[in-house]
Structures are given as structure tokens and as C-alpha cells.
Design a protein around this motif. Structure first.
Motif, PDB file in Angstrom:
ATOM      1  N   ASP A  62      -3.883  14.020  15.337  1.00 44.47           N
ATOM      2  CA  ASP A  62      -3.409  13.193  14.227  1.00 44.47           C
ATOM      3  C   ASP A  62      -3.532  13.914  12.887  1.00 44.47           C
ATOM      4  O   ASP A  62      -2.714  13.711  11.994  1.00 44.47           O
ATOM      5  CB  ASP A  62      -4.201  11.882  14.175  1.00 44.47           C
ATOM      6  CG  ASP A  62      -3.827  10.932  15.304  1.00 44.47           C
ATOM      7  OD1 ASP A  62      -4.601  10.002  15.566  1.00 44.47           O
ATOM      8  OD2 ASP A  62      -2.752  11.138  15.926  1.00 44.47           O
ATOM      9  N   SER A  63      -4.535  14.764  12.760  1.00 49.52           N
ATOM     10  CA  SER A  63      -4.800  15.421  11.488  1.00 49.52           C
ATOM     11  C   SER A  63      -3.701  16.407  11.086  1.00 49.52           C
ATOM     12  O   SER A  63      -3.592  16.757   9.911  1.00 49.52           O
ATOM     13  CB  SER A  63      -6.146  16.152  11.543  1.00 49.52           C
ATOM     14  OG  SER A  63      -6.146  17.101  12.593  1.00 49.52           O
ATOM     15  N   VAL A  64      -2.896  16.854  12.043  1.00 47.15           N
ATOM     16  CA  VAL A  64      -1.852  17.838  11.731  1.00 47.15           C
ATOM     17  C   VAL A  64      -0.451  17.334  12.043  1.00 47.15           C
ATOM     18  O   VAL A  64       0.539  18.017  11.737  1.00 47.15           O
ATOM     19  CB  VAL A  64      -2.085  19.161  12.485  1.00 47.15           C
ATOM     20  CG1 VAL A  64      -3.491  19.687  12.213  1.00 47.15           C
ATOM     21  CG2 VAL A  64      -1.848  19.014  13.977  1.00 47.15           C
ATOM     22  N   LYS A  65      -0.351  16.165  12.634  1.00 48.47           N
ATOM     23  CA  LYS A  65       0.952  15.624  13.030  1.00 48.47           C
ATOM     24  C   LYS A  65       1.876  15.502  11.826  1.00 48.47           C
ATOM     25  O   LYS A  65       1.481  15.011  10.774  1.00 48.47           O
ATOM     26  CB  LYS A  65       0.753  14.269  13.698  1.00 48.47           C
ATOM     27  CG  LYS A  65       1.892  13.812  14.575  1.00 48.47           C
ATOM     28  CD  LYS A  65       1.517  12.539  15.317  1.00 48.47           C
ATOM     29  CE  LYS A  65       0.370  12.743  16.266  1.00 48.47           C
ATOM     30  NZ  LYS A  65       0.024  11.515  17.018  1.00 48.47           N
ATOM     31  N   GLY A  66       3.092  16.008  11.980  1.00 52.94           N
ATOM     32  CA  GLY A  66       4.057  15.970  10.895  1.00 52.94           C
ATOM     33  C   GLY A  66       3.990  17.173   9.977  1.00 52.94           C
ATOM     34  O   GLY A  66       4.897  17.383   9.166  1.00 52.94           O
ATOM     35  N   ARG A  67       2.933  17.964  10.087  1.00 52.35           N
ATOM     36  CA  ARG A  67       2.795  19.158   9.249  1.00 52.35           C
ATOM     37  C   ARG A  67       2.850  20.446  10.068  1.00 52.35           C
ATOM     38  O   ARG A  67       3.310  21.478   9.579  1.00 52.35           O
ATOM     39  CB  ARG A  67       1.477  19.113   8.478  1.00 52.35           C
ATOM     40  CG  ARG A  67       1.332  17.934   7.555  1.00 52.35           C
ATOM     41  CD  ARG A  67       0.079  18.068   6.678  1.00 52.35           C
ATOM     42  NE  ARG A  67      -1.152  18.109   7.459  1.00 52.35           N
ATOM     43  CZ  ARG A  67      -2.007  19.125   7.432  1.00 52.35           C
ATOM     44  NH1 ARG A  67      -1.778  20.185   6.667  1.00 52.35           N
ATOM     45  NH2 ARG A  67      -3.121  19.073   8.168  1.00 52.35           N
ATOM     46  N   PHE A  68       2.352  20.400  11.288  1.00 54.48           N
ATOM     47  CA  PHE A  68       2.300  21.585  12.148  1.00 54.48           C
ATOM     48  C   PHE A  68       3.297  21.443  13.286  1.00 54.48           C
ATOM     49  O   PHE A  68       3.524  20.336  13.796  1.00 54.48           O
ATOM     50  CB  PHE A  68       0.906  21.755  12.746  1.00 54.48           C
ATOM     51  CG  PHE A  68      -0.167  22.171  11.768  1.00 54.48           C
ATOM     52  CD1 PHE A  68       0.041  22.178  10.403  1.00 54.48           C
ATOM     53  CD2 PHE A  68      -1.411  22.571  12.251  1.00 54.48           C
ATOM     54  CE1 PHE A  68      -0.951  22.566   9.520  1.00 54.48           C
ATOM     55  CE2 PHE A  68      -2.422  22.965  11.395  1.00 54.48           C
ATOM     56  CZ  PHE A  68      -2.189  22.948  10.023  1.00 54.48           C
ATOM     57  N   THR A  69       3.861  22.575  13.688  1.00 47.22           N
ATOM     58  CA  THR A  69       4.813  22.589  14.797  1.00 47.22           C
ATOM     59  C   THR A  69       4.511  23.758  15.720  1.00 47.22           C
ATOM     60  O   THR A  69       4.403  24.900  15.265  1.00 47.22           O
ATOM     61  CB  THR A  69       6.255  22.718  14.282  1.00 47.22           C
ATOM     62  OG1 THR A  69       6.534  21.668  13.354  1.00 47.22           O
ATOM     63  CG2 THR A  69       7.244  22.645  15.443  1.00 47.22           C
ATOM     64  N   ILE A  70       4.390  23.452  17.009  1.00 51.18           N
ATOM     65  CA  ILE A  70       4.171  24.491  18.015  1.00 51.18           C
ATOM     66  C   ILE A  70       5.494  24.766  18.722  1.00 51.18           C
ATOM     67  O   ILE A  70       6.239  23.844  19.075  1.00 51.18           O
ATOM     68  CB  ILE A  70       3.123  24.053  19.046  1.00 51.18           C
ATOM     69  CG1 ILE A  70       1.772  23.834  18.373  1.00 51.18           C
ATOM     70  CG2 ILE A  70       2.967  25.117  20.132  1.00 51.18           C
ATOM     71  CD1 ILE A  70       0.708  23.305  19.307  1.00 51.18           C
ATOM     72  N   SER A  71       5.764  26.037  18.940  1.00 50.85           N
ATOM     73  CA  SER A  71       6.939  26.436  19.697  1.00 50.85           C
ATOM     74  C   SER A  71       6.578  27.654  20.538  1.00 50.85           C
ATOM     75  O   SER A  71       5.503  28.238  20.369  1.00 50.85           O
ATOM     76  CB  SER A  71       8.117  26.751  18.770  1.00 50.85           C
ATOM     77  OG  SER A  71       7.797  27.813  17.903  1.00 50.85           O
ATOM     78  N   ARG A  72       7.460  27.997  21.445  1.00 52.02           N
ATOM     79  CA  ARG A  72       7.199  29.159  22.288  1.00 52.02           C
ATOM     80  C   ARG A  72       8.497  29.850  22.642  1.00 52.02           C
ATOM     81  O   ARG A  72       9.549  29.210  22.724  1.00 52.02           O
ATOM     82  CB  ARG A  72       6.431  28.761  23.544  1.00 52.02           C
ATOM     83  CG  ARG A  72       7.181  27.858  24.492  1.00 52.02           C
ATOM     84  CD  ARG A  72       6.243  27.310  25.584  1.00 52.02           C
ATOM     85  NE  ARG A  72       5.765  28.356  26.471  1.00 52.02           N
ATOM     86  CZ  ARG A  72       4.721  28.197  27.303  1.00 52.02           C
ATOM     87  NH1 ARG A  72       4.064  27.051  27.326  1.00 52.02           N
ATOM     88  NH2 ARG A  72       4.342  29.185  28.095  1.00 52.02           N
ATOM     89  N   ASP A  73       8.381  31.160  22.865  1.00 49.77           N
ATOM     90  CA  ASP A  73       9.496  31.980  23.324  1.00 49.77           C
ATOM     91  C   ASP A  73       9.010  32.677  24.585  1.00 49.77           C
ATOM     92  O   ASP A  73       8.315  33.697  24.512  1.00 49.77           O
ATOM     93  CB  ASP A  73       9.900  32.979  22.245  1.00 49.77           C
ATOM     94  CG  ASP A  73      11.129  33.789  22.617  1.00 49.77           C
ATOM     95  OD1 ASP A  73      11.436  33.894  23.831  1.00 49.77           O
ATOM     96  OD2 ASP A  73      11.774  34.326  21.711  1.00 49.77           O
ATOM     97  N   ASN A  74       9.350  32.108  25.723  1.00 50.62           N
ATOM     98  CA  ASN A  74       8.831  32.650  26.977  1.00 50.62           C
ATOM     99  C   ASN A  74       9.368  34.052  27.271  1.00 50.62           C
ATOM    100  O   ASN A  74       8.707  34.840  27.938  1.00 50.62           O
ATOM    101  CB  ASN A  74       9.148  31.706  28.128  1.00 50.62           C
ATOM    102  CG  ASN A  74       8.272  30.458  28.093  1.00 50.62           C
ATOM    103  OD1 ASN A  74       7.181  30.473  27.537  1.00 50.62           O
ATOM    104  ND2 ASN A  74       8.759  29.379  28.681  1.00 50.62           N
ATOM    105  N   ALA A  75      10.539  34.358  26.763  1.00 54.09           N
ATOM    106  CA  ALA A  75      11.090  35.708  26.958  1.00 54.09           C
ATOM    107  C   ALA A  75      10.252  36.760  26.242  1.00 54.09           C
ATOM    108  O   ALA A  75      10.193  37.908  26.672  1.00 54.09           O
ATOM    109  CB  ALA A  75      12.531  35.763  26.475  1.00 54.09           C
ATOM    110  N   LYS A  76       9.597  36.334  25.167  1.00 54.35           N
ATOM    111  CA  LYS A  76       8.745  37.248  24.397  1.00 54.35           C
ATOM    112  C   LYS A  76       7.270  37.033  24.694  1.00 54.35           C
ATOM    113  O   LYS A  76       6.417  37.666  24.061  1.00 54.35           O
ATOM    114  CB  LYS A  76       9.004  37.060  22.901  1.00 54.35           C
ATOM    115  CG  LYS A  76      10.401  37.438  22.456  1.00 54.35           C
ATOM    116  CD  LYS A  76      10.555  37.274  20.952  1.00 54.35           C
ATOM    117  CE  LYS A  76      11.946  37.694  20.500  1.00 54.35           C
ATOM    118  NZ  LYS A  76      12.122  37.522  19.031  1.00 54.35           N
TER     119      LYS A  76
END
Length: 123
Positions: A62-76
Motif C-alpha cells: 500500500d505504501s508504494v501503490k500508484g507510485r511504483f511500477t514493476i515490469s520485466r523483460d524476460n528476453a533480457k
């Protein structure tokens, strides 16, 4: 074995942004759900957020929701943590973590940890 190496930490002013990266080696990242944790000075390590193996699902503290975003690039073999609207209370060492399968919650056991990267947010 999976080796995780974080980068991208540094000093930023409140309200600014940073993007952390976590590069994995040793095994294919697609077998692992990934997460970010952080540990502030004098405090216990806490869950920040996680992403599914495919990258289609994420959930956050909850402390980071809306401010932080996680993503991934499996090829890299790389996972990212985009941090926006940073606050001084976000100051911490940020750790990348891998878990075979999925993270059911922020309390799920972690199989592999990175060594962390320091983020300092000045007021």
C-alpha cells in the motif's frame, strides 16, 4: 542457482524518479516470479511489490501503490522498478528477489536475493 544484480540506485530529491534494474543470470528468468523488497536504516526488510512470471500480473504494498511500477523483460532476463513521486521515507536499500513459481503474498519465501542498491531521497 540464480544470481541477481541490482543497479540504478542513487540520490534523488523528493518528488523525483528513479528506475532500478535487476539482471538475472544462471537460469532462465521465466521460471521465476520476481519481487522487490526494501530495508530502511534501523528497520526490517519490507515487501515492495511483485510480478508474475509472464509479467501480466503485479501487486504492491500500500505504501508504494500508484507510485511504483514493476515490469520485466524476460528476453533480457531483467526486472525493473520504476519509482515516481519519491518521498524521503522511500530511502532504503532495495533488493531484488526471485521465487520459483509465484509470490502468493509479500510474505512468500524467497529463493534468491540480490545484494541490493541504495536509494536515498532528500527532502
Amino acid at each position: 542457482q540464480v544470481q541477481l544484480v541490482e543497479s540504478g540506485g542513487g540520490l534523488v530529491q523528493a518528488g523525483g524518479s528513479l528506475r532500478l534494474s535487476c539482471v538475472a543470470s544462471g537460469r532462465t528468468l521465466t521460471d521465476y516470479a520476481m519481487a522487490w523488497f526494501r530495508q530502511a536504516p534501523g528497520k526490517e526488510r519490507e515487501f515492495v511489490g511483485a510480478i508474475t512470471r509472464s509479467g501480466l500480473g503485479t501487486f504492491y504494498a500500500d505504501s508504494v501503490k500508484g507510485r511504483f511500477t514493476i515490469s520485466r523483460d524476460n528476453a533480457k532476463n531483467t526486472v525493473y522498478l520504476q519509482m515516481d513521486s519519491l518521498k524521503p521515507e522511500d530511502t532504503a536499500v532495495y533488493y531484488c528477489a526471485a521465487r520459483l513459481g509465484y509470490f502468493g503474498s509479500g510474505n512468500s519465501p524467497v529463493d534468491f536475493w540480490g545484494k541490493g542498491t541504495l536509494v536515498t531521497v532528500s527532502s
